[in-house]
Every structure is written in structure tokens, then in C-alpha cells.
Write a protein that holds these residues in place. Sequence first.
Motif, mmCIF file in Angstrom:
data_model
loop_
_atom_site.group_PDB
_atom_site.id
_atom_site.type_symbol
_atom_site.label_atom_id
_atom_site.label_comp_id
_atom_site.label_asym_id
_atom_site.label_seq_id
_atom_site.Cartn_x
_atom_site.Cartn_y
_atom_site.Cartn_z
ATOM 1 N N PHE A 91 10.423 13.411 -3.178
ATOM 2 C CA PHE A 91 9.981 13.289 -2.088
ATOM 3 C C PHE A 91 9.772 14.592 -1.275
ATOM 4 N N GLU A 92 10.672 15.378 -1.327
ATOM 5 C CA GLU A 92 10.741 16.668 -0.782
ATOM 6 C C GLU A 92 9.735 17.524 -1.240
ATOM 7 N N CYS A 93 9.450 17.386 -2.485
ATOM 8 C CA CYS A 93 8.175 18.215 -3.299
ATOM 9 C C CYS A 93 6.802 17.760 -2.508
ATOM 10 N N GLY A 94 6.744 16.497 -1.828
ATOM 11 C CA GLY A 94 5.632 16.115 -1.182
ATOM 12 C C GLY A 94 4.692 15.160 -1.830
ATOM 13 N N VAL A 95 5.177 14.359 -2.682
ATOM 14 C CA VAL A 95 4.676 13.529 -3.488
ATOM 15 C C VAL A 95 4.620 12.130 -2.483
ATOM 16 N N ASP A 96 3.508 11.090 -2.895
ATOM 17 C CA ASP A 96 3.107 9.964 -1.882
ATOM 18 C C ASP A 96 4.182 8.792 -2.257
ATOM 19 N N ASP A 97 4.651 8.909 -3.492
ATOM 20 C CA ASP A 97 5.451 7.702 -3.951
ATOM 21 C C ASP A 97 6.277 8.248 -5.318
ATOM 22 N N VAL A 98 7.525 7.561 -5.548
ATOM 23 C CA VAL A 98 8.471 7.992 -6.878
ATOM 24 C C VAL A 98 8.569 6.466 -7.296
ATOM 25 N N VAL A 99 8.187 6.472 -8.655
ATOM 26 C CA VAL A 99 8.598 5.387 -9.382
ATOM 27 C C VAL A 99 9.404 5.517 -10.625
ATOM 28 N N ARG A 100 9.894 4.445 -11.167
ATOM 29 C CA ARG A 100 10.906 4.681 -12.262
ATOM 30 C C ARG A 100 10.353 4.120 -13.544
ATOM 31 N N LYS A 101 10.060 4.857 -14.709
ATOM 32 C CA LYS A 101 9.529 4.288 -15.797
ATOM 33 C C LYS A 101 10.850 3.452 -16.515
ATOM 34 N N PRO A 102 10.442 2.386 -17.446
ATOM 35 C CA PRO A 102 9.030 1.745 -17.593
ATOM 36 C C PRO A 102 8.415 1.124 -16.444
ATOM 37 N N ILE A 103 7.097 1.082 -16.108
ATOM 38 C CA ILE A 103 6.511 0.412 -14.916
ATOM 39 C C ILE A 103 5.158 -0.003 -15.569
ATOM 40 N N HIS A 104 4.936 -1.348 -15.030
ATOM 41 C CA HIS A 104 3.744 -1.876 -15.485
ATOM 42 C C HIS A 104 2.395 -1.259 -14.809
ATOM 43 N N VAL A 105 1.181 -0.889 -15.488
ATOM 44 C CA VAL A 105 0.266 -0.231 -14.867
ATOM 45 C C VAL A 105 -0.310 -0.824 -13.678
ATOM 46 N N ARG A 106 -0.337 -2.302 -13.696
ATOM 47 C CA ARG A 106 -0.867 -3.091 -12.395
ATOM 48 C C ARG A 106 0.154 -2.695 -11.412
ATOM 49 N N GLU A 107 1.237 -2.577 -11.386
ATOM 50 C CA GLU A 107 2.129 -2.173 -10.317
ATOM 51 C C GLU A 107 1.650 -0.732 -9.839
ATOM 52 N N LEU A 108 1.509 0.206 -10.838
ATOM 53 C CA LEU A 108 0.978 1.488 -10.477
ATOM 54 C C LEU A 108 -0.515 1.432 -9.571
ATOM 55 N N LEU A 109 -1.369 0.725 -10.164
ATOM 56 C CA LEU A 109 -2.632 0.341 -9.482
ATOM 57 C C LEU A 109 -2.363 -0.088 -8.126
ATOM 58 N N ALA A 110 -1.484 -1.085 -7.767
ATOM 59 C CA ALA A 110 -1.073 -1.851 -6.593
ATOM 60 C C ALA A 110 -0.709 -0.774 -5.650
ATOM 61 N N ARG A 111 0.162 0.085 -6.073
ATOM 62 C CA ARG A 111 0.803 1.262 -5.261
ATOM 63 C C ARG A 111 -0.270 2.143 -4.919
ATOM 64 N N ILE A 112 -1.034 2.679 -5.970
ATOM 65 C CA ILE A 112 -2.225 3.530 -5.510
ATOM 66 C C ILE A 112 -3.091 2.964 -4.575
ATOM 67 N N SER A 113 -3.485 1.678 -4.739
ATOM 68 C CA SER A 113 -4.362 1.095 -3.746
ATOM 69 C C SER A 113 -3.755 1.046 -2.258
ATOM 70 N N ALA A 114 -2.447 0.955 -2.210
ATOM 71 C CA ALA A 114 -1.827 0.539 -0.909
ATOM 72 C C ALA A 114 -1.786 2.139 -0.135
ATOM 73 N N ILE A 115 -1.304 3.039 -1.013
ATOM 74 C CA ILE A 115 -1.446 4.503 -0.586
ATOM 75 C C ILE A 115 -2.713 4.953 0.220
ATOM 76 N N ARG A 116 -3.783 4.895 -0.863
ATOM 77 C CA ARG A 116 -5.222 5.091 -0.466
ATOM 78 C C ARG A 116 -5.448 4.418 1.028
ATOM 79 N N ALA A 117 -5.010 2.960 0.813
ATOM 80 C CA ALA A 117 -5.392 2.309 2.006
ATOM 81 C C ALA A 117 -4.609 2.539 3.251
ATOM 82 N N ARG A 118 -3.518 3.270 3.298
ATOM 83 C CA ARG A 118 -2.819 3.448 4.631
ATOM 84 C C ARG A 118 -3.259 4.939 4.883
ATOM 85 N N SER A 119 -3.822 5.977 3.909
ATOM 86 C CA SER A 119 -4.231 7.090 4.257
ATOM 87 C C SER A 119 -5.572 7.188 4.918
ATOM 88 N N GLN A 120 -6.320 6.012 4.483
ATOM 89 C CA GLN A 120 -7.693 5.960 5.023
ATOM 90 C C GLN A 120 -7.695 4.849 6.088
#
Length: 224
Positions: A91-120
Amino acid sequence: MIVIVDEREMVTQGFASLFGREGFSSTGFKTDEFHDWIGSAAGEDLKSIGACLIGQEETKRLSPSSIRKKTGAPIISMLEQNSLSNTLELFECGVDDVVRKPIHVRELLARISAIRARSQGKENSAYIDGLRIFFDGRDPEIDGEVFPLPRREKRILEYLASIDGRRATKAQIFSAIYGIFDSDVEENVVESHISKLRKKLRKALGQDPIDSKRFLGYRLVSAA
């Protein structure tokens, strides 16, 4: 297009296959390849980036802040092992989120959608004339009922909803749906997908929410 940065080809290819099943284009880079590409890519190519998924060690070698100067896409770092110190460091490096593998791609898509919604300052979905379109890979709904669509048609609808009524050319839609590195698919396939999508929406809604203008492209419009 979702960009995956990892030194291991099995990781980038594995995620590419999983995202492909959900109808999302992706491409993989090794760290140095990504650094060189994002530093020289054209503006239109950078606009096609939907998110950057970067391995734990790769995040430390890259600079998320410099990536953000090139694209406003969400940057997510992927941990190999759960560790508070590693999570905080990333997080100190400046990323928007940190996840642990293994992770389902649908969870990744939901996280991406939430980040974009907040930023916009947007919601995680769009609504037009009884049609609700989600930005996390879910099928749209019509009057609260799920309206199943093939993955490419669903992605086109989602992309048009995401650009707030602006027009998108066939080339822009192709880049968003298939990625800029897919040379195995002809750009004209977009017209076929949109034709089928419009026919289904017209039948279900009683009107066509996709407006098209020759040479200018496509956009979502309300009947009101």
C-alpha cells in the motif's frame, strides 16, 4: 483490457484464460516489458487499460505512482502469502488494493469495479430505461430480472455504459473487448456482436438503447 504483470508465464497465462472465460480481454507482461511498454504506448492504447494486476515482487520493482501518471486504471497488487508487513509495504508503494492469491477472477472484477466507481464518483452499475448494467461481470437486469447475455455482448454493453453517453468507435470497442494485442480476431466482429445485442435489447425493452452514427460510433441513449 486487464494487464497482468508477473515474471512467471504460467501466472499471466492462467489469469488470461480465466478472464477470457468471463469475457474480459487481458495481456501479460514481465516487469521490464511492462515498464518499457507503458513508457512508450500511445494514448489510445493506454485508454484501453481497465486495470493493472501486479505480482508482489513486481510491484516493488515498478513504481505505481509513475504508472498512474500514464493511466487512471486501478492498480492491484497480488500477495503470494498473507502478511501484514507485506500488505502495508505494498500500500505504501501506492497501489489501490492488495489481494492474496489464490483469488477468483470475479472477486477481482468486483474490486476493480468498486475502485473505479469510487475514483470517478459513480455507482457500480448504470440504469437506463429499465435496464441495469453492472460493471463487475454480472449479467444485466431488466426490471429486476436477470437478462443473460453472451460474454462479448455483455462486455460491449458494459463498456458503452461506462463512457457516460459518449460515442465509441468500432476500433475503441474492439480494443476494450479484445485488447490491443489480439491479432487473431477481425475488428469487424464488433459489428456482428452489436447487431445481435441490439436485436435482443429491442425485443426485451421495446426500443433500441444503442444509437449508432456512421463514422462516429455507438452510444447508449434513453428513450425519454
